[in-house]
Design an enzyme around this catalytic site. Structure first.
Site, mmCIF file in Angstrom:
data_model
loop_
_atom_site.group_PDB
_atom_site.id
_atom_site.type_symbol
_atom_site.label_atom_id
_atom_site.label_comp_id
_atom_site.label_asym_id
_atom_site.label_seq_id
_atom_site.Cartn_x
_atom_site.Cartn_y
_atom_site.Cartn_z
ATOM 1 N N TYR A 142 0.828 -1.214 0.000
ATOM 2 C CA TYR A 142 0.000 0.000 0.000
ATOM 3 C C TYR A 142 0.863 1.266 0.000
ATOM 4 O O TYR A 142 0.360 2.365 -0.232
ATOM 5 C CB TYR A 142 -0.949 0.022 1.202
ATOM 6 C CG TYR A 142 -2.076 -0.995 1.128
ATOM 7 C CD1 TYR A 142 -2.085 -1.999 0.162
ATOM 8 C CD2 TYR A 142 -3.141 -0.955 2.014
ATOM 9 C CE1 TYR A 142 -3.105 -2.935 0.104
ATOM 10 C CE2 TYR A 142 -4.172 -1.889 1.954
ATOM 11 C CZ TYR A 142 -4.138 -2.880 0.998
ATOM 12 O OH TYR A 142 -5.164 -3.805 0.946
ATOM 13 N N LYS A 191 2.763 -15.280 2.909
ATOM 14 C CA LYS A 191 2.691 -16.090 1.681
ATOM 15 C C LYS A 191 4.131 -16.461 1.324
ATOM 16 O O LYS A 191 4.651 -16.128 0.253
ATOM 17 C CB LYS A 191 1.991 -15.272 0.581
ATOM 18 C CG LYS A 191 1.707 -16.026 -0.699
ATOM 19 C CD LYS A 191 0.619 -17.084 -0.572
ATOM 20 C CE LYS A 191 0.497 -17.873 -1.872
ATOM 21 N NZ LYS A 191 -0.419 -19.041 -1.751
ATOM 22 N N ASP A 223 -3.699 -17.979 2.255
ATOM 23 C CA ASP A 223 -4.861 -18.633 1.629
ATOM 24 C C ASP A 223 -5.486 -19.632 2.601
ATOM 25 O O ASP A 223 -6.706 -19.711 2.747
ATOM 26 C CB ASP A 223 -4.504 -19.275 0.282
ATOM 27 C CG ASP A 223 -3.170 -20.007 0.293
ATOM 28 O OD1 ASP A 223 -2.470 -19.992 1.328
ATOM 29 O OD2 ASP A 223 -2.827 -20.603 -0.750
ATOM 30 N N ASP A 247 -5.653 -6.137 5.869
ATOM 31 C CA ASP A 247 -6.815 -5.421 5.347
ATOM 32 C C ASP A 247 -7.896 -6.431 4.954
ATOM 33 O O ASP A 247 -9.065 -6.315 5.345
ATOM 34 C CB ASP A 247 -6.373 -4.587 4.128
ATOM 35 C CG ASP A 247 -7.485 -3.724 3.568
ATOM 36 O OD1 ASP A 247 -8.450 -3.428 4.309
ATOM 37 O OD2 ASP A 247 -7.390 -3.333 2.389
ATOM 38 N N ASP A 251 -11.571 -7.778 7.268
ATOM 39 C CA ASP A 251 -12.955 -7.714 6.786
ATOM 40 C C ASP A 251 -13.627 -9.078 6.936
ATOM 41 O O ASP A 251 -14.783 -9.179 7.334
ATOM 42 C CB ASP A 251 -13.012 -7.279 5.303
ATOM 43 C CG ASP A 251 -13.135 -5.766 5.150
ATOM 44 O OD1 ASP A 251 -12.620 -5.039 6.017
ATOM 45 O OD2 ASP A 251 -13.754 -5.317 4.156
HETATM 46 C C1 IPM Z 1 -9.302 -0.140 5.921
HETATM 47 C C2 IPM Z 1 -9.626 0.399 4.571
HETATM 48 C C3 IPM Z 1 -8.470 1.238 4.075
HETATM 49 C C4 IPM Z 1 -7.250 0.351 4.089
HETATM 50 C C5 IPM Z 1 -8.676 1.902 2.708
HETATM 51 C C6 IPM Z 1 -9.931 2.708 2.657
HETATM 52 C C7 IPM Z 1 -7.479 2.712 2.308
HETATM 53 O O1 IPM Z 1 -9.952 -0.635 3.709
HETATM 54 O O2 IPM Z 1 -9.063 0.652 6.840
HETATM 55 O O3 IPM Z 1 -9.283 -1.369 6.063
HETATM 56 O O4 IPM Z 1 -7.016 -0.401 3.168
HETATM 57 O O5 IPM Z 1 -6.503 0.410 5.061
HETATM 58 MG MG MG Z 2 -10.175 -2.501 4.656
#
Ligand code: IPM
Ligand code: MG
Length: 358
Positions: A142, A191, A223, A247, A251
């Site tokens: 990133y 990985k 994975d 990231d 989620d």
């Molecule tokens: C998060 C978000 C951010 C990230 C984006 C919006 C840049 O997805 O905080 O997880 O990837 O860190």
């Molecule tokens: Mg995110």
């Protein structure tokens, strides 16, 4: 005590949910005798509209001058066509970097009251789970070199992942130290069967693990980890991983708790100043409709009290209030799950949490 908190409400539901957390903090201040001074600054799409920049200098300076930072969310379809370095998301990466916040804590805990909202089968959820994802936040792909170049098939885009031993060690230490305060198990996710950065990551983690003989350590490929999280989440305690893998996996971990609307996060560096934000986004589809779930932001405020200000009794009281409100059956639409009943809005949920504080 008196504390200064920079508010970065951002875009979409960011405004409503930060307002909710401010109400909760203000009430906690009244109960426990603290003064929280809030100063709002622009970030994201709203900042682009007003200043032309997603992260104005005044915002960075304001955050640097405050004791801590509370952030809502950034982004929305309105700014999706902006060039990469002018997108609202760039501001989020930029402020994390500017404040030196390389450790991102993302707890994924199943609230017993929300078992029914988890998409996992009851026998998999079992007694519940309590995972702490420690995501590296200011390095990796990133933040690496990127751009366009001529490639084998013509013009191509590229992004690069780079990690130094220093960056891996400091996030590793954060993870091992946290594990010592929990059930002392660390899973490092990489990985290493493909990526050179992951091989360095793994070697560095192994060396660190030797310095923490009381902590049980293991590696897992990303994975496999994605699969194990939905197969048997209870096997995880602390997960430490790179920026991109963290990231994605956070989620996934949030969804198995029932809703991404529940999960808080803390971003920390070498000082007590941190940035606290829900892990969900700006949800432009429901912005301004009083439908957002404020709990992730309220719990982020609790993390601020705990990690930046050392106010653990106050943090506990917020977490207990959220627990009580959930146990009483109150639900925003995102956590309704299989419950029958009418969801309440962001305002009503906030009022309930404020009323439950003691
Ligand atoms: C998060 C978000 C951010 C990230 C984006 C919006 C840049 O997805 O905080 O997880 O990837 O860190
Ligand atoms: Mg995110």
């Amino acid at each position: 005590m008196e504390y200064s908190i920079a508010l970065l409400k951002g875009d979409g539901i960011g405004v409503e949910i930060v307002d909710s957390a401010v109400e909760v903090l203000t009430r906690v201040g009244e109960i426990y005798g603290h003064i929280f001074n809030f100063t709002p600054y622009l970030i994201g799409g709203t900042a682009i509209d007003e200043t032309g920049e997603p992260l104005p200098k005044e915002t960075v300076d304001g955050c640097l001058a405050s004791d801590s930072v509370l952030l809502g969310a950034v982004g929305g379809p309105r700014w999706d066509d902006m060039p990469g370095d002018k997108r609202p998301e760039k501001a989020l990466l930029g402020i994390r970097y500017a404040l030196g916040l390389y450790t991102n804590l993302r707890p994924a805990k199943l609230f017993p009251a929300l078992k029914g909202a988890s998409p996992l089968r009851e026998d998999i959820v079992g007694a519940g789970f309590d995972i702490m994802i420690v995501r590296e936040l200011t390095g990796g792909i990133y933040f690496g070199d990127r751009g366009y170049r001529e490639g084998k098939f013509g013009r191509e885009a590229f992004d690069t992942e780079a990690y130094s031993i220093t960056e891996i060690e400091r996030i590793g230490k954060a993870a091992f130290d946290i594990a010592r305060k929990r059930s002392k198990r660390v899973t490092s996710i990489d990985k290493a069967n493909v990526l050179e950065t992951s091989r360095l990551w793994r070697r560095t983690m192994h060396a660190l693990a030797e310095r923490y003989p009381d902590v049980e350590y293991r590696d897992m490929l990303v994975d496999n980890a994605a699969m194990q999280l939905v197969r048997d989440p209870e096997q995880f305690d602390v997960i430490v991983t790179s920026n991109m893998f963290g990231d994605i996996l956070s989620d996934e971990a949030s969804q198995i708790t029932g809703s991404i609307g529940m999960l808080a996060s803390a971003s920390l560096g070498d000082t007590t100043r941190g940035m606290y934000e829900p892990i969900h986004g700006s949800a432009p589809d429901i912005a301004g409709q009083d439908k957002a779930n404020p709990i992730a932001t309220i719990l982020s405020a609790a993390m601020m009290l705990r990690y930046s200000f050392g106010l653990s009794a106050e943090a506990d009281s917020i977490e207990a209030a959220v627990d009580n409100v959930l146990n009483s059956g109150a639900r925003t639409a995102d956590i309704l799950g299989t419950c029958d009943g009418v969801p309440i809005g962001c305002r009503a949920m906030t009022e309930k949490v404020v009323a439950a504080l003691e």
